[in-house]
Scaffold this motif. Structure first.
Motif, PDB file in Angstrom:
ATOM      1  N   ASP A  53       0.802  -1.222   0.000  1.00 53.91           N
ATOM      2  CA  ASP A  53       0.000   0.000   0.000  1.00 53.91           C
ATOM      3  C   ASP A  53       0.837   1.275   0.000  1.00 53.91           C
ATOM      4  OD1 ASP A  53       0.652   0.584   2.830  1.00 53.91           O
ATOM      5  OD2 ASP A  53      -0.692  -1.073   3.264  1.00 53.91           O
ATOM      6  N   CYS A  54       2.109   1.210   0.407  1.00 48.40           N
ATOM      7  CA  CYS A  54       3.031   2.352   0.293  1.00 48.40           C
ATOM      8  C   CYS A  54       2.529   3.597   1.029  1.00 48.40           C
ATOM      9  CB  CYS A  54       3.278   2.722  -1.175  1.00 48.40           C
ATOM     10  SG  CYS A  54       3.911   1.372  -2.179  1.00 48.40           S
ATOM     11  N   GLY A  55       1.857   3.422   2.132  1.00 49.69           N
ATOM     12  CA  GLY A  55       1.335   4.565   2.875  1.00 49.69           C
ATOM     13  C   GLY A  55       2.425   5.370   3.560  1.00 49.69           C
ATOM     14  N   PRO A  56       2.126   6.633   3.918  1.00 46.56           N
ATOM     15  CA  PRO A  56       3.108   7.474   4.610  1.00 46.56           C
ATOM     16  C   PRO A  56       3.595   6.814   5.897  1.00 46.56           C
ATOM     17  CG  PRO A  56       1.198   8.762   3.927  1.00 46.56           C
ATOM     18  CD  PRO A  56       0.853   7.325   3.691  1.00 46.56           C
ATOM     19  N   GLY A  57       4.893   6.785   6.079  1.00 47.91           N
ATOM     20  CA  GLY A  57       5.477   6.215   7.283  1.00 47.91           C
ATOM     21  C   GLY A  57       5.669   4.715   7.245  1.00 47.91           C
ATOM     22  N   THR A  58       5.235   4.046   6.177  1.00 45.36           N
ATOM     23  CA  THR A  58       5.391   2.586   6.106  1.00 45.36           C
ATOM     24  C   THR A  58       6.678   2.175   5.402  1.00 45.36           C
ATOM     25  OG1 THR A  58       4.167   2.401   4.012  1.00 45.36           O
ATOM     26  CG2 THR A  58       2.879   2.278   6.054  1.00 45.36           C
ATOM     27  N   GLU A  59       7.420   3.155   4.861  1.00 46.33           N
ATOM     28  CA  GLU A  59       8.661   2.805   4.176  1.00 46.33           C
ATOM     29  C   GLU A  59       9.716   2.361   5.194  1.00 46.33           C
ATOM     30  OE1 GLU A  59       8.761   7.397   4.551  1.00 46.33           O
ATOM     31  OE2 GLU A  59       7.297   5.808   4.233  1.00 46.33           O
ATOM     32  N   PRO A 321      -5.128   1.688   2.685  1.00 40.90           N
ATOM     33  CA  PRO A 321      -5.702   2.796   3.453  1.00 40.90           C
ATOM     34  C   PRO A 321      -5.263   4.158   2.920  1.00 40.90           C
ATOM     35  CG  PRO A 321      -3.958   1.689   4.690  1.00 40.90           C
ATOM     36  CD  PRO A 321      -4.224   0.848   3.484  1.00 40.90           C
ATOM     37  N   TYR A 322      -4.129   4.177   2.223  1.00 38.38           N
ATOM     38  CA  TYR A 322      -3.642   5.397   1.582  1.00 38.38           C
ATOM     39  C   TYR A 322      -3.247   5.028   0.162  1.00 38.38           C
ATOM     40  CZ  TYR A 322      -0.721   9.490   0.518  1.00 38.38           C
ATOM     41  OH  TYR A 322      -0.182  10.621  -0.062  1.00 38.38           O
ATOM     42  N   HIS A 323      -3.670   5.848  -0.794  1.00 38.13           N
ATOM     43  CA  HIS A 323      -3.366   5.573  -2.200  1.00 38.13           C
ATOM     44  C   HIS A 323      -2.708   6.814  -2.797  1.00 38.13           C
ATOM     45  CE1 HIS A 323      -3.747   4.097  -6.274  1.00 38.13           C
ATOM     46  NE2 HIS A 323      -4.424   3.025  -5.873  1.00 38.13           N
ATOM     47  N   TRP A 324      -1.474   6.657  -3.260  1.00 30.27           N
ATOM     48  CA  TRP A 324      -0.793   7.757  -3.927  1.00 30.27           C
ATOM     49  C   TRP A 324      -1.548   8.137  -5.207  1.00 30.27           C
ATOM     50  CZ3 TRP A 324       3.718  10.376  -2.556  1.00 30.27           C
ATOM     51  CH2 TRP A 324       4.447   9.844  -1.484  1.00 30.27           C
ATOM     52  N   SER A 325      -1.297   9.340  -5.685  1.00 30.13           N
ATOM     53  CA  SER A 325      -1.886   9.767  -6.952  1.00 30.13           C
ATOM     54  C   SER A 325      -0.963  10.772  -7.616  1.00 30.13           C
ATOM     55  CB  SER A 325      -3.272  10.388  -6.735  1.00 30.13           C
ATOM     56  OG  SER A 325      -3.172  11.572  -5.956  1.00 30.13           O
ATOM     57  N   ASN A 326      -1.241  11.040  -8.870  1.00 32.35           N
ATOM     58  CA  ASN A 326      -0.482  12.025  -9.649  1.00 32.35           C
ATOM     59  C   ASN A 326      -1.453  12.876 -10.455  1.00 32.35           C
ATOM     60  OD1 ASN A 326       2.335  12.223  -9.359  1.00 32.35           O
ATOM     61  ND2 ASN A 326       2.626  10.216 -10.305  1.00 32.35           N
ATOM     62  N   GLY A 327      -1.095  14.099 -10.694  1.00 29.38           N
ATOM     63  CA  GLY A 327      -1.915  14.967 -11.522  1.00 29.38           C
ATOM     64  C   GLY A 327      -2.997  15.678 -10.747  1.00 29.38           C
ATOM     65  N   ARG A 328      -2.824  16.954 -10.521  1.00 28.56           N
ATOM     66  CA  ARG A 328      -3.830  17.734  -9.795  1.00 28.56           C
ATOM     67  C   ARG A 328      -5.079  17.915 -10.656  1.00 28.56           C
ATOM     68  NH1 ARG A 328       1.127  19.272  -8.362  1.00 28.56           N
ATOM     69  NH2 ARG A 328       1.530  19.724  -6.168  1.00 28.56           N
ATOM     70  N   HIS A 329      -6.240  17.961  -9.986  1.00 32.32           N
ATOM     71  CA  HIS A 329      -7.462  18.183 -10.745  1.00 32.32           C
ATOM     72  C   HIS A 329      -7.467  19.607 -11.298  1.00 32.32           C
ATOM     73  CE1 HIS A 329      -8.563  19.220  -6.492  1.00 32.32           C
ATOM     74  NE2 HIS A 329      -9.082  20.279  -7.083  1.00 32.32           N
ATOM     75  N   GLY A 385       7.357   3.593  -9.180  1.00 31.64           N
ATOM     76  CA  GLY A 385       7.691   2.516  -8.252  1.00 31.64           C
ATOM     77  C   GLY A 385       6.637   2.229  -7.209  1.00 31.64           C
ATOM     78  N   TRP A 386       5.766   3.199  -6.902  1.00 28.81           N
ATOM     79  CA  TRP A 386       4.765   2.967  -5.859  1.00 28.81           C
ATOM     80  C   TRP A 386       3.583   2.167  -6.390  1.00 28.81           C
ATOM     81  CZ3 TRP A 386       0.007   5.047  -6.980  1.00 28.81           C
ATOM     82  CH2 TRP A 386      -0.025   6.118  -7.871  1.00 28.81           C
ATOM     83  N   THR A 387       2.853   1.562  -5.469  1.00 33.24           N
ATOM     84  CA  THR A 387       1.659   0.800  -5.814  1.00 33.24           C
ATOM     85  C   THR A 387       0.543   1.138  -4.838  1.00 33.24           C
ATOM     86  OG1 THR A 387       2.510  -1.049  -4.499  1.00 33.24           O
ATOM     87  CG2 THR A 387       2.861  -1.158  -6.871  1.00 33.24           C
ATOM     88  N   GLY A 388      -0.670   0.779  -5.203  1.00 32.34           N
ATOM     89  CA  GLY A 388      -1.820   0.957  -4.335  1.00 32.34           C
ATOM     90  C   GLY A 388      -2.943   0.054  -4.806  1.00 32.34           C
ATOM     91  N   ILE A 389      -3.689  -0.500  -3.874  1.00 34.65           N
ATOM     92  CA  ILE A 389      -4.789  -1.407  -4.206  1.00 34.65           C
ATOM     93  C   ILE A 389      -6.107  -0.709  -3.907  1.00 34.65           C
ATOM     94  CG2 ILE A 389      -5.859  -3.635  -3.688  1.00 34.65           C
ATOM     95  CD1 ILE A 389      -3.053  -4.612  -2.860  1.00 34.65           C
ATOM     96  N   ALA A 390      -7.022  -0.757  -4.884  1.00 35.95           N
ATOM     97  CA  ALA A 390      -8.314  -0.097  -4.733  1.00 35.95           C
ATOM     98  C   ALA A 390      -9.394  -0.886  -5.454  1.00 35.95           C
ATOM     99  CB  ALA A 390      -8.249   1.342  -5.249  1.00 35.95           C
ATOM    100  N   LYS A 391     -10.627  -0.562  -5.106  1.00 38.54           N
ATOM    101  CA  LYS A 391     -11.799  -1.166  -5.740  1.00 38.54           C
ATOM    102  C   LYS A 391     -12.397  -0.158  -6.713  1.00 38.54           C
ATOM    103  CE  LYS A 391     -16.223  -3.315  -4.412  1.00 38.54           C
ATOM    104  NZ  LYS A 391     -17.096  -3.598  -3.232  1.00 38.54           N
ATOM    105  N   TRP A 392     -12.436  -0.533  -7.975  1.00 36.34           N
ATOM    106  CA  TRP A 392     -12.920   0.361  -9.022  1.00 36.34           C
ATOM    107  C   TRP A 392     -14.198  -0.194  -9.629  1.00 36.34           C
ATOM    108  CZ3 TRP A 392      -9.915   4.635  -9.127  1.00 36.34           C
ATOM    109  CH2 TRP A 392      -8.591   4.511  -8.686  1.00 36.34           C
ATOM    110  N   SER A 393     -15.172   0.685  -9.864  1.00 38.60           N
ATOM    111  CA  SER A 393     -16.412   0.284 -10.518  1.00 38.60           C
ATOM    112  C   SER A 393     -16.672   1.196 -11.704  1.00 38.60           C
ATOM    113  CB  SER A 393     -17.598   0.357  -9.548  1.00 38.60           C
ATOM    114  OG  SER A 393     -17.474  -0.605  -8.522  1.00 38.60           O
ATOM    115  N   GLY A 394     -17.141   0.611 -12.788  1.00 36.63           N
ATOM    116  CA  GLY A 394     -17.430   1.391 -13.975  1.00 36.63           C
ATOM    117  C   GLY A 394     -17.949   0.513 -15.086  1.00 36.63           C
ATOM    118  N   VAL A 395     -17.737   0.953 -16.315  1.00 35.89           N
ATOM    119  CA  VAL A 395     -18.193   0.196 -17.483  1.00 35.89           C
ATOM    120  C   VAL A 395     -16.992  -0.124 -18.354  1.00 35.89           C
ATOM    121  CG1 VAL A 395     -20.503   1.178 -17.476  1.00 35.89           C
ATOM    122  CG2 VAL A 395     -18.693   2.339 -18.724  1.00 35.89           C
TER     123      VAL A 395
END
Length: 514
Positions: A53-59, A321-329, A385-395
């Motif tokens: 999950d690569c959350g803050p403080g888990t490195e 519990p924490y998911h990194w992201s890139n690209g500001r809205h 290099g980072w990863t994150g696991i999430a549940k995605w719903s769509g078409v």
């Protein structure tokens, strides 16, 4: 007295043939390029974890003083990048796209060189130089270690052609460390992880494999420095002439030393020249490396399709519990239309599907939600290099595209965002972020347009109101804030012709499977 593990008869047959000396020198060149490009890749996300999950403080270790806020979206992965000098990394100056090209090409050449070396090693009997044949190698190596620790040097008689400690170290390098690097490297590929979800679990997970890969790199870096240093310290008049000239002739030591220094200087010059050549024209470097690396991808990952959903690899308890992201809205005047739609809770949002089609289609979020829904819990893999696991719903994207009839010649799908690129090649004005997909990626079952994340409407940080998910490629092509979808004839006619905004401006590969 240290017992010599090999018999005198066997020792007398062992020399330093030309193929061994050539492979040794080539290996030094390749290892330097791999380590330096590895530094550049690591600097893009200078943190290492054992957890997925690569959350803050888990490195378990980090190479930056930057602190990560616990709130998702308050700090982006690209904010965490470090800048390294071209004197240190390949190519340097935050160019992970070119670094990954270098790493892929040199890895292939390094493995080929290693295979030739191992085949010749066992085909000629030279394997006896590094493969211990007696348990006495361990106490003998301990005695050698004590001598080195006391700043001494074992006597010449113990080098047959190596002493016991050298033999153990070389055996570890060739038959332990190198295979470890080879088997952990593919875990960095989202295509490999998605298609063979059991594979990263052999190492404790994708991040554990990345950490093991780093430790292997650190071992090689330390070993290389120590090995080169000891060449000039341990009986150089004997060992150096053997390594360079193939014969132990102290009378030719000056010649061997001169050739060694010239060779080492040449290697360092090539290491640095690779950086500055790459940086002198990043687009040229990208084009050349794409031509070199695509055949490698065709032979390895291009046929791999993610099976994370069908194999039910991840469950809700695995969600990060924490998911990194890139690209500001989009903010302010960057996209007033997106801001207006957001202010009206996306009620007026329309997904435009057009391009080379007989009849364009416009869909609302309600239209999309009324279509057959697909939910998948998957691991997001970023090229940083980072990863994150999430549940995605769509078409499924292919279900949406089935609503239009494409025209002959329409071969690629282009998705365009409400948001703008963060930078442009050549300093051009910022344009809308886009990406192009080949038909085989469009047809994958796990390629979806997601409107929910973890059973909630897609958050702003992660691409509201609609984003792309493709689980067999890296995240830089999974466009957020989708505005439109078009069938186009060729991705080379779009933008700068590289296949997407990250390919145009950050020199990434159009093929993001590895």
């Amino acid at each position: 007295m240290i017992n010599v593990a090999l018999s005198a008869g066997a020792d007398s047959e062992l020399g330093f043939p030309a193929w061994l000396r050539a492979a040794h020198f080539i290996n030094l060149l390749f290892m330097g390029l791999l380590i330096r490009s590895g530094f550049e890749i690591l600097s893009s996300h200078p943190r290492l974890y054992w957890r997925n999950d690569c959350g803050p403080g888990t490195e378990w270790i980090r190479f930056t003083k930057k602190k990560v806020p616990s709130e998702e979206g308050a700090y982006f992965a690209r904010d965490d990048e470090c800048t390294l000098s071209p004197l240190i990394s390949l190519p340097g100056r935050k160019n992970i796209g070119i670094a990954r090209y270098w790493h892929g090409v040199i890895t292939t050449l390094w493995i080929l060189n290693g295979l030739v070396y191992v085949v010749l090693l066992f085909g000629t009997g030279e394997w006896r130089r590094i493969v211990p044949t007696s348990w006495s190698v361990f106490p003998d190596a301990w005695e050698s270690l004590k001598i080195y620790a006391g700043f001494g040097v074992p006597s010449l008689e113990h080098f047959q052609p190596y002493d016991a400690l050298q033999q153990l170290m070389y055996f570890t390098v060739v038959f332990v460390a190198a295979p470890l690097m080879i088997v952990t490297g593919p875990v960095m590929s989202p295509a490999v992880v998605g298609r063979f979800p059991w594979y990263p679990k052999l190492f404790g997970g994708r991040q554990a494999a990345r950490s093991l890969h780093f430790l292997g790199m650190a071992f090689f870096a330390v070993f290389t420095v120590m090995h080169v240093t000891l060449v000039f310290v341990v009986h150089p008049d004997h060992n150096l002439t053997q390594m360079v000239l193939g014969e132990a002739d102290p009378a030719r030591f000056a010649q061997a030393l001169t050739m060694t220094i010239i060779g080492l200087v040449g290697v360092v010059v090539l290491w640095l020249a690779a950086s500055y050549w790459s940086l002198s024209d990043l687009r040229r470097s990208q084009v050349i490396f794409e031509r070199l690396t695509e055949p490698i991808r065709r032979m390895t990952v291009n046929r791999l399709v993610s099976r994370q959903r069908s194999k039910q690899v991840w469950t809700e308890k695995d969600i990060s519990p924490y998911h990194w992201s890139n690209g500001r809205h989009p903010v302010g005047d960057e996209s007033p239309e997106w801001g207006r739609l957001r202010g009206n809770d996306w009620k007026d949002y329309r997904l435009e599907i057009g391009g080379l089609v007989d009849e364009p289609v416009s869909l609302s979020l309600d239209d999309l939600r009324a279509m057959p829904r697909q939910t998948q819990i998957t691991m997001h893999t970023c090229m940083q290099g980072w990863t994150g696991i999430a549940k995605w719903s769509g078409v499924r994207l292919k279900d949406v595209l089935d609503l239009v009839e494409k025209k002959p010649g329409a071969r690629y799908v282009k998705l365009t965002s409400f948001g703008l690129a963060q930078k442009m090649h050549g300093g051009k004005p910022l344009e809308p972020y886009y990406t192009c997909l080949p038909p085989e990626v469009v047809e994958e079952d796990e390629t979806i347009l997601a409107f929910d994340m973890n059973d909630k409407p897609l958050p702003l940080t992660f691409g509201a109101p609609l984003r792309l998910r493709v689980e067999s490629i890296h995240g830089y092509k999974m466009i957020k804030y989708i505005r439109s979808i078009e069938w186009v004839e060729d991705y080379r006619t779009e933008g700068d012709g590289r296949g997407g905004t990250r390919e145009d401006s950050s020199y990434q590969s159009f093929n993001a499977r590895i």
